[in-house]
Design an enzyme around this catalytic site. Structure first.
Site, PDB file in Angstrom:
ATOM      1  N   SER A 173      11.119 -36.059  77.933  1.00 56.27           N
ATOM      2  CA  SER A 173      11.636 -35.944  79.286  1.00 56.27           C
ATOM      3  C   SER A 173      12.959 -36.682  79.443  1.00 56.27           C
ATOM      4  CB  SER A 173      10.606 -36.492  80.274  1.00 56.27           C
ATOM      5  OG  SER A 173      11.086 -36.420  81.599  1.00 56.27           O
TER       6      SER A 173
ATOM      7  N   ARG B 236       2.860 -33.099  84.786  1.00 56.86           N
ATOM      8  CA  ARG B 236       2.380 -34.394  84.277  1.00 56.86           C
ATOM      9  C   ARG B 236       1.982 -35.316  85.419  1.00 56.86           C
ATOM     10  NH1 ARG B 236       7.198 -36.698  81.506  1.00 56.86           N
ATOM     11  NH2 ARG B 236       5.877 -38.530  81.250  1.00 56.86           N
TER      12      ARG B 236
ATOM     13  N   THR C  79      19.154 -44.582  91.229  1.00 53.19           N
ATOM     14  CA  THR C  79      20.602 -44.762  91.290  1.00 53.19           C
ATOM     15  C   THR C  79      21.243 -43.790  92.275  1.00 53.19           C
ATOM     16  OG1 THR C  79      20.635 -45.563  89.013  1.00 53.19           O
ATOM     17  CG2 THR C  79      22.713 -44.788  89.918  1.00 53.19           C
TER      18      THR C  79
ATOM     19  N   ASP D 234      26.500 -42.864  77.378  1.00 54.25           N
ATOM     20  CA  ASP D 234      25.687 -43.026  78.581  1.00 54.25           C
ATOM     21  C   ASP D 234      24.661 -44.134  78.351  1.00 54.25           C
ATOM     22  OD1 ASP D 234      24.668 -42.601  81.112  1.00 54.25           O
ATOM     23  OD2 ASP D 234      23.848 -40.628  80.695  1.00 54.25           O
ATOM     24  N   LYS D 235      24.033 -44.530  79.435  1.00 47.49           N
ATOM     25  CA  LYS D 235      22.975 -45.541  79.442  1.00 47.49           C
ATOM     26  C   LYS D 235      21.811 -45.009  80.251  1.00 47.49           C
ATOM     27  CE  LYS D 235      21.173 -48.728  82.503  1.00 47.49           C
ATOM     28  NZ  LYS D 235      20.799 -48.452  83.917  1.00 47.49           N
ATOM     29  N   HIS D 236      20.589 -45.376  79.848  1.00 43.42           N
ATOM     30  CA  HIS D 236      19.404 -44.995  80.621  1.00 43.42           C
ATOM     31  C   HIS D 236      18.466 -46.191  80.715  1.00 43.42           C
ATOM     32  CE1 HIS D 236      16.208 -42.508  82.283  1.00 43.42           C
ATOM     33  NE2 HIS D 236      15.385 -43.164  81.499  1.00 43.42           N
ATOM     34  N   SER D 237      17.885 -46.398  81.907  1.00 38.29           N
ATOM     35  CA  SER D 237      16.887 -47.439  82.120  1.00 38.29           C
ATOM     36  C   SER D 237      15.541 -46.787  82.395  1.00 38.29           C
ATOM     37  CB  SER D 237      17.286 -48.327  83.302  1.00 38.29           C
ATOM     38  OG  SER D 237      16.204 -49.154  83.692  1.00 38.29           O
TER      39      SER D 237
ATOM     40  N   LYS E  25      17.308 -34.383  78.928  1.00 37.13           N
ATOM     41  CA  LYS E  25      18.424 -34.352  79.890  1.00 37.13           C
ATOM     42  C   LYS E  25      19.649 -35.071  79.336  1.00 37.13           C
ATOM     43  CE  LYS E  25      15.869 -36.098  83.256  1.00 37.13           C
ATOM     44  NZ  LYS E  25      14.472 -35.987  82.809  1.00 37.13           N
ATOM     45  N   LYS E  26      19.435 -36.201  78.675  1.00 36.67           N
ATOM     46  CA  LYS E  26      20.571 -36.947  78.130  1.00 36.67           C
ATOM     47  C   LYS E  26      21.263 -36.162  77.029  1.00 36.67           C
ATOM     48  CE  LYS E  26      20.305 -40.583  80.729  1.00 36.67           C
ATOM     49  NZ  LYS E  26      21.385 -40.848  81.707  1.00 36.67           N
TER      50      LYS E  26
END
Length: 434
Positions: free
Chosen positions: A182, A167, A119, A79-82, A186-187
């Site tokens: 955070s 937060r 997204t 996977d990828k996260h930004s 999830k990832k």
């Protein structure tokens, strides 16, 4: 255990230990921990910090607060996260390209936050498509298509949903320890073998200063790798929109132009690099360069576009979206070019202001319950360094009403700097962190 004891230990700069953090995360998920205690916990972490071991322990505790996805596939789960930006629709290019290169991509994504686009909001500009999927449906799409982009279920890292809401109202959003926990909870709950992170810096990023972006990238990689997920990060520039469009349907149009070979540019360049890094980390390519070439080939020969089309159909969207995407995307009723108010060079952009202009048009949310208009936004945004003459269009506003377009034009004039002399344009890729 007692929440007060854990909070007191953090307040006094003492490591409460992995067991205590695990108890606290379970308490957040179950409701045993009150909102007041969650806020005090967040502030104590923000002020005192957890250190690398404590950060990893909190991340794993939040991951384990709900369901974990386990996979029995013949390919790595990646996977990828930004960290968020403007005009950033890389996920919609990269997920199908990774699937075409042999990865399984269960991408759990989010909605727009502040000035940045989401997204899920972009995908939902496609008629009929739903990003809220059952676990069985999500698994079936990954198995049959190779990738899916969906919303997190309430059972995935529920401690994070609780702590994140606290937060947001306690001035603790900017804690690197809490950001790491955070993002990664999830990832990691999605059962990943490898992950690539796109950490943004510049005027359109949450981490505007390069040193802050580097610190976050280092902490994310250190934590994810310690948790057993092979992870690298790329620090990329967000001093201007990544694609020349902002807004849900308009960014989808940019994605389709990249995937069908009509457009190259910064978004395609970043997608290729991130994919190369991830394929190398996952063992699907010998080197980053080899991986980048494989991603570029999947885009060039149409395999990535074909994979995206199958994913969209599996999520309820049109079966021939890729072949006829212009017909399916909504269009705004007011479309207006913004002329340059003077001649010169485009030398700076306030990315946050550009993003908020789209939010004001209705393309994002000011509060969670706001409805999003997928048709509005900005297109044809000229990049930094462009020489323009007075009256030349520098971008195009897409709005629902004339009054909205008027306000957006005023905001754009304040957000974009045109100078007599040119100025250096920041490199797209600032650094790589492992």
């Amino acid at each position: 255990m007692d929440a007060r004891q854990i909070i007191a230990a953090l307040r006094d700069g003492t490591d409460p230990g992995a067991d205590a953090l695990r108890w606290f995360a379970q308490g957040l998920a179950s409701g045993v921990v009150s909102d007041a205690q969650a806020g005090a916990f967040a502030m104590a972490v923000r002020l005192r910090g957890l250190g690398p071991a404590g950060r990893t322990a909190l991340t794993l505790a939040m991951r384990d607060s709900g369901d974990l996805l386990e996979w029995d596939l013949d390919r790595p789960v990646i996977d990828k996260h930004s960290t968020g930006g403007i005009g950033d629709c890389v996920s919609l290019v990269l997920a199908p390209a990774l699937a075409a290169c042999g990865g399984a991509v269960p991408m759990i994504s989010g909605r727009g936050l502040g000035h940045t686009g989401g997204t899920l909001d972009k995908l939902e500009a496609i008629p009929g498509l739903s990003t809220r999927l059952s676990e069985a449906h999500l698994r079936r799409i990954v198995s049959e298509v190779g990738c899916v982009i969906a919303a997190a279920s309430a059972q995935l890292a529920p401690a994070d949903a609780r702590l994140y809401a606290v937060r947001d109202v306690t001035a603790t959003v900017d804690s690197i320890d809490l950001i790491c926990a955070s993002i990664l909870a999830k990832k990691l709950a999605a059962g990943l073998d490898a992950l690539v992170l796109d950490v943004k810096t510049g005027s359109g990023a949450f981490m505007a200063r390069p040193e802050d972006a580097r610190a976050l990238a280092g902490a994310l990689c250190e934590t994810a790798n310690a948790a057993g997920c092979r992870t690298s990060a790329v620090i990329s520039d967000m001093s201007q929109p990544l694609a020349p469009a902002l807004g849900n349907a308009l960014e989808l149009a940019e994605v389709m132009q990249v995937l069908t070979g009509v457009r190259r540019g910064r978004m395609a360049e970043l997608s290729t690099l991130l994919g190369g890094v991830l394929l190398e980390r996952a063992g699907l390519a010998a080197t980053v360069d080899d991986g980048a070439k494989r991603i570029a080939a999947a885009i060039a020969d149409g395999r990535a576009a074909e994979c995206l089309g199958r994913m969209i159909a599996a999520m309820g969207g049109p079966r021939r979206f890729v072949e006829d995407w212009q017909r399916f995307l909504p269009e705004a009723t007011v479309i207006r070019e913004v002329p340059a108010w003077r001649g010169g060079y485009i030398t700076a952009m306030d990315g946050t202001a550009l993003g908020m202009a789209v939010v004001e048009l209705g393309g994002g949310r000011q509060v969670e319950r706001d409805l999003v208009d997928p048709s509005v936004g900005l297109s044809d945004v000229l990049p930094l360094g462009t020489q323009v003459s007075a009256g030349q269009p520098i971008c195009c506003i897409h709005a629902a009403r004339v009054a909205q377009a008027d306000r957006a034009e005023a905001a754009l004039r304040a957000a974009i700097t045109i100078s007599d002399a040119s100025a250096p344009v920041p490199d797209l890729i600032r650094a790589r962190v492992d």
